[in-house]
Design a protein around this motif. Structure first.
Motif, short mmCIF file in Angstrom:
data_model
loop_
_atom_site.label_atom_id
_atom_site.label_comp_id
_atom_site.label_asym_id
_atom_site.label_seq_id
_atom_site.Cartn_x
_atom_site.Cartn_y
_atom_site.Cartn_z
N GLU A 246 0.83 -1.21 0.00
CA GLU A 246 0.00 0.00 0.00
C GLU A 246 0.87 1.26 0.00
OE1 GLU A 246 -2.61 -0.31 3.33
OE2 GLU A 246 -4.09 -1.53 2.24
N GLU A 247 1.96 1.24 0.78
CA GLU A 247 2.86 2.39 0.82
C GLU A 247 3.52 2.60 -0.55
OE1 GLU A 247 3.47 4.58 3.17
OE2 GLU A 247 2.22 3.67 4.72
N VAL A 248 3.96 1.49 -1.17
CA VAL A 248 4.60 1.59 -2.48
C VAL A 248 3.61 2.09 -3.53
CG1 VAL A 248 5.63 0.25 -4.36
CG2 VAL A 248 6.32 -0.18 -1.99
N GLU A 249 2.37 1.57 -3.47
CA GLU A 249 1.35 1.98 -4.44
C GLU A 249 1.01 3.46 -4.28
OE1 GLU A 249 -1.04 1.48 -7.71
OE2 GLU A 249 0.46 0.13 -6.83
N LYS A 250 0.96 3.91 -3.03
CA LYS A 250 0.69 5.33 -2.76
C LYS A 250 1.79 6.21 -3.37
CE LYS A 250 0.34 8.58 1.12
NZ LYS A 250 0.41 8.70 2.61
N ALA A 251 3.05 5.80 -3.19
CA ALA A 251 4.17 6.55 -3.77
C ALA A 251 4.11 6.51 -5.29
CB ALA A 251 5.50 5.97 -3.28
N PHE A 252 3.70 5.34 -5.84
CA PHE A 252 3.60 5.22 -7.29
C PHE A 252 2.53 6.15 -7.85
CE2 PHE A 252 1.17 3.25 -10.77
CZ PHE A 252 2.11 3.34 -11.78
N GLN A 253 1.38 6.20 -7.20
CA GLN A 253 0.29 7.04 -7.69
C GLN A 253 0.69 8.51 -7.71
OE1 GLN A 253 -2.35 6.03 -9.15
NE2 GLN A 253 -2.14 3.86 -8.68
N ILE A 254 1.39 8.95 -6.65
CA ILE A 254 1.86 10.33 -6.62
C ILE A 254 2.88 10.57 -7.73
CG2 ILE A 254 3.12 12.05 -5.25
CD1 ILE A 254 1.91 10.77 -2.75
N GLY A 255 3.81 9.60 -7.89
CA GLY A 255 4.80 9.72 -8.95
C GLY A 255 4.17 9.73 -10.33
N ARG A 256 3.13 8.90 -10.52
CA ARG A 256 2.44 8.86 -11.80
C ARG A 256 1.78 10.21 -12.12
NH1 ARG A 256 -2.75 5.10 -12.98
NH2 ARG A 256 -3.65 6.70 -11.63
N SER A 257 1.16 10.81 -11.10
CA SER A 257 0.53 12.12 -11.30
C SER A 257 1.57 13.17 -11.68
CB SER A 257 -0.21 12.55 -10.03
OG SER A 257 -1.25 11.65 -9.71
N ARG A 258 2.73 13.10 -11.01
CA ARG A 258 3.79 14.06 -11.31
C ARG A 258 4.30 13.87 -12.74
NH1 ARG A 258 8.96 13.14 -11.26
NH2 ARG A 258 8.75 11.27 -9.96
N ILE A 259 4.50 12.61 -13.13
CA ILE A 259 4.99 12.32 -14.48
C ILE A 259 3.97 12.76 -15.53
CG2 ILE A 259 5.59 10.46 -16.06
CD1 ILE A 259 6.73 8.97 -13.60
N LYS A 260 2.68 12.53 -15.24
CA LYS A 260 1.63 12.91 -16.17
C LYS A 260 1.63 14.42 -16.41
CE LYS A 260 -3.39 12.62 -16.84
NZ LYS A 260 -4.68 12.18 -16.24
N GLN A 261 1.79 15.18 -15.33
CA GLN A 261 1.82 16.63 -15.46
C GLN A 261 3.03 17.08 -16.28
OE1 GLN A 261 -0.57 18.55 -14.66
NE2 GLN A 261 -1.80 17.32 -13.26
N ARG A 262 4.18 16.48 -16.01
CA ARG A 262 5.39 16.85 -16.76
C ARG A 262 5.27 16.46 -18.22
NH1 ARG A 262 10.99 15.15 -14.82
NH2 ARG A 262 11.42 16.46 -16.60
N ALA A 263 4.73 15.25 -18.46
CA ALA A 263 4.58 14.81 -19.85
C ALA A 263 3.63 15.72 -20.61
CB ALA A 263 4.06 13.36 -19.88
#
Length: 604
Positions: A246-263
């Motif tokens: 759950e902790e890893v997935e939470k970090a992934f979701q935040i990272g995915r949002s950040r990558i999406k914004q940058r992309a």
């Protein structure tokens, strides 16, 4: 390094109150770490300017290739244009090598300095700081955040400067080549800035969240691994897998949002920029067909326009990296801004080694910062006479360990004072004060190193012979000699390769080597078997001889040999005396004896 730390001592509230669109300004805090390397910065900047200038010359090579080679159908002119471009390529390669090496070196050096500065500062902070800040989060800042800054300083920052130089130079060349087409290109700039500003702010916020979530992941994993035996004993492997997932997935979701914004930011910039270039090609191509512009000029113009476009795209991407760097820098600066609550006196410092080893607690009242409404000690008066043994007994939460922490000045009491040889310990340098003491806890702290290192921790400058002599006095030499590599044997993390009794004797040898005036023992034999207790007790008797000793006592054998026994309850002194007198006068002591030492008394 101390100069770097003092330069960063601005109030924490300043960072907290920064508006989101201004938080990137915190990157200026890095100047204090970069400025010592002015020579490398100058050399890197010269390499950047040289490379940018040479790169701009390629456009002229393209113009020569088209107008003098292709248009005139001249092999000689074509050869000259090709040789010119080849020479430019060699110069670009040399300049790029110098730039990359110098800037990468700077990134490595500065990140190492920041990592060192943060660590050096952290180990001086008061223990109450670590009550509210987990070790996993601190380690994440020291490792992950500084690694991110290394990438920013050693790569992204130089790319931004190079792109800025290329952008300015290419714009100048565009105007020199064709003003009309240049104005078409410039019309796209406002459309590029809008997504950069809009999405950049979102990226910045998500970058800070991403760094924090990665710290949580590291903290959770570290805790589970540290207590692996407990996890497996209670068969909680599946639970820990699920919770960590759950902790890893939470970090992934935040990272995915950040990558999406940058992309989205990068894609938007590319569409706008190359859309403008396409429009420019239509107008320029029409001019070439109509004969108002040469093919070479259009080729050179296209080259410079592509340089402008790629520079803008790089800058927009680097701005996203700088948002992440701002988040990482903020987390690091937050640590550097924390001021320790325990500081040496500014003036009139007294040398602790010149004082006698009598300790006195006078009207001491103290509440832990994390428990401000719960008193750990209340108007406590207690004296440990020089060269004598004082035992502390009492139920859990009585304040026994608190006295050890106050005496070592890990905390200062809110009221009253503690004296050493009649001098308030707040008039002593904390390092000097602690140098006069040695602590042997129930669970000794051993490091992931060999026996020599762990014993020598008590006196770093000690020779091998002194270490071995201390081990012999601690009754540890025999089992150390039987280890695979003797004193050079690696003990594993926290001394996991040794038994409990062996770890205790290593800790006692460390204390013997330190040769302190004051000895603090958190009953080192309470969790040992009879044979181990016998060896450790012999070592303790050697260690205690002639020293002021305070013992948190759990066993009757320790209490009976103490000169004085202090009975504590809820942070207050209930009674003090020797074993026999307290059995007659103190109800709490009688109850403790019955509960904790019942089996021992029955055998006496």
């Amino acid at each position: 390094m101390s100069e770097q730390l003092s330069a960063s001592q601005v109030t924490g509230e300043v960072v907290a109150d920064l508006k989101p669109d201004k938080k990137i300004a915190i990157l200026f805090e890095l100047i204090q770490f970069i400025s010592p390397y002015k020579g490398h910065i100058l050399a890197a900047f010269i390499a950047l300017i040289f490379t940018a200038a040479v790169m701009l010359s390629v456009g002229q090579g393209v113009r020569m290739l088209i107008d003098e080679g292709f248009a005139q159908q001249s092999i000689e002119q074509l050869q000259q244009a090709v040789l010119f471009i080849l020479a430019i390529t060699v110069l670009i390669a040399g300049g790029t090598f110098a730039r990359f090496y110098l800037v990468s070196w700077l990134g490595e050096r500065v990140s190492a300095d920041i990592r060192l500065a943060v660590f050096n500062h952290v180990i001086t902070l008061h223990p109450s700081y670590f009550e509210t800040n987990g070790s996993g989060d601190i380690m994440s800042r020291i490792t992950t955040d500084t690694t991110l800054l290394q990438s920013i300083i050693g790569s992204s920052f130089s790319m931004a400067i190079r792109s800025a130089l290329m952008l300015i130079g290419a714009l100048v060349m565009l105007f020199a080549t064709n003003i009309k087409l240049t104005l078409i290109v410039l019309l796209s700039v406002p459309f590029i800035l809008v997504p950069i500003l809009f999405y950049g702010r979102k990226v910045r916020k998500l970058s800070r969240k991403s760094q924090d979530s990665m710290a949580d992941v590291g903290s959770y994993a570290g805790e589970a691994i540290e207590h692996i035996k407990t996890v497996q004993s209670y068969t909680h492997e599946q639970h820990e897998r699920h919770a960590f997932g759950e902790e890893v997935e939470k970090a992934f979701q935040i990272g995915r949002s950040r990558i999406k914004q940058r992309a989205t930011l990068i894609a938007g910039v590319i569409i706008i920029v190359f859309g403008a270039i396409t429009g420019m090609l239509w107008v320029g191509g029409s001019d070439v067909i109509q004969g108002t512009m040469s093919g070479g000029d259009l080729g050179a113009f296209v080259f410079y326009a592509i340089l402008v476009a790629s520079s803008l795209a790089t800058i927009s991407e680097v701005l996203g990296e700088l948002q992440r760097a701002a988040g990482a820098t903020e987390r690091l600066i937050e640590i550097l801004q924390v001021e320790s609550h325990i500081l040496p006196p500014v003036k009139n410092t007294i040398a602790a080694k010149n004082l006698n080893a009598e300790i006195s607690f006078q009207q001491v009242s103290f509440n832990y910062p994390s428990r401000p409404d719960q008193a750990a000690t209340q108007t406590l008066n207690l004296t440990a006479k020089q060269g004598k043994v004082l035992a502390l007994v009492g139920p859990s939460g009585a304040g026994k360990t608190t006295l050890f922490e106050l005496l070592q000045r890990f905390y200062d009491p809110q009221a009253g004072k503690i004296t050493l040889g009649g001098t308030d310990i707040r008039q002593l340098d904390p390092k000097d004060l602690r140098q006069q003491m040695a602590l042997v806890p129930q669970q000794p702290a051993l490091f992931s190193s060999d026996v020599f290192h762990n014993i020598r921790y008590g006196k770093p400058e000690a020779s091998d012979e002194e270490v071995i002599a201390a081990a012999k006095k601690a009754h540890a030499h025999e089992f150390i000699s039987q280890l695979p590599e003797g004193y050079n044997s690696f003990l594993g993390e926290r001394g996991v390769r040794l038994s409990g009794g062996q770890r205790q004797r290593i800790a006692i040898a460390r204390a013997i080597l330190k040769d302190p005036h004051i000895l603090l023992l958190d009953e080192a034999t309470s969790a040992l078997d009879s044979e181990s207790e016998h060896h450790v007790q012999q070592a303790l008797e050697e260690l205690m001889r002639g020293r002021t000793t305070i013992i948190i006592a759990h066993r009757l054998s320790t209490i009976k040999h103490a000169d004085h026994i202090a009975v504590l309850d809820q942070g207050q002194l209930v009674d003090i005396g020797d074993h026999q007198s307290l059995l007659q006068t103190c109800d709490l002591y009688q109850r403790l004896v019955e509960l904790q030492f019942k089996q021992v008394i029955a055998s006496v």
